[in-house]
Motif scaffolding. Sequence first.
Motif, mmCIF file in Angstrom:
data_model
loop_
_atom_site.group_PDB
_atom_site.id
_atom_site.type_symbol
_atom_site.label_atom_id
_atom_site.label_comp_id
_atom_site.label_asym_id
_atom_site.label_seq_id
_atom_site.Cartn_x
_atom_site.Cartn_y
_atom_site.Cartn_z
ATOM 1 N N ALA A 120 0.840 -1.206 0.000
ATOM 2 C CA ALA A 120 0.000 0.000 0.000
ATOM 3 C C ALA A 120 0.872 1.251 0.000
ATOM 4 N N CYS A 121 2.150 1.085 -0.291
ATOM 5 C CA CYS A 121 3.067 2.213 -0.297
ATOM 6 C C CYS A 121 3.125 2.819 -1.700
ATOM 7 N N GLN A 122 3.891 3.865 -1.837
ATOM 8 C CA GLN A 122 4.016 4.536 -3.124
ATOM 9 C C GLN A 122 5.053 3.881 -4.034
ATOM 10 N N PHE A 123 6.123 3.349 -3.458
ATOM 11 C CA PHE A 123 7.181 2.711 -4.230
ATOM 12 C C PHE A 123 7.331 1.281 -3.727
ATOM 13 N N THR A 124 7.106 0.337 -4.610
ATOM 14 C CA THR A 124 6.967 -1.071 -4.258
ATOM 15 C C THR A 124 8.085 -1.598 -3.371
ATOM 16 N N PHE A 125 9.319 -1.215 -3.643
ATOM 17 C CA PHE A 125 10.430 -1.810 -2.891
ATOM 18 C C PHE A 125 10.359 -1.499 -1.406
#
Length: 199
Positions: A120-125
């Motif tokens: 649910a974050c902006q940048f997958t990593f």
Amino acid sequence: MTTQPVSAGATTDPVQEVIAFEGEQVAALDGQKIKDLFTRKKNVKPVQIERSRAWVDAQPSVKGDEQWACLAQALYFEARGESVRGQFAVAEVILNRVDSAKFPNTPCKVIHQGTGRKFACQFTFTCDGHPETIREQAAYARVGKIAKMMLDGAPRDLTDNATYYHTKAVNPRWARTFARTTTIGVHHFYRPHVRVSQN
């Protein structure tokens, strides 16, 4: 390798939607961010760069502060397999977000927005559950140089002000609500639609 949109209130009246969007932009600005936007543009010297692997690799090694480290890490985990041009493009998206009132005002805050909520974050990593271990030192050195160039004012002319991207391997629903600005390597780039008022 995907950025996620930040939800905003939706309305069916286009005029009200534009007014609401502009209101959100103005309300989100703080005095320091406005000052930063103007001083950054005045004090930045044009940076002469070539977006090729050979040219970047030939540049001296760099180190930087916390913001540089965050941007270099994001480029490594999000785009190290991309062309150098694609890596510059991903850096553009992050810095375009920094300059937008809809996002946090530093690279570290932009990159870690939503971290802690799996997928649910902006940048997958930052939320995929995998450890962030840098194993390819040459790739990390390269993206570190790109991060430094971008933070030092390299041109942002690849993505037409994009603030979102995703890989060609996925087809997220949110992408349909934005304007695709370009495709570079394995990434599609997007920005919100710009509506022109009718007189």
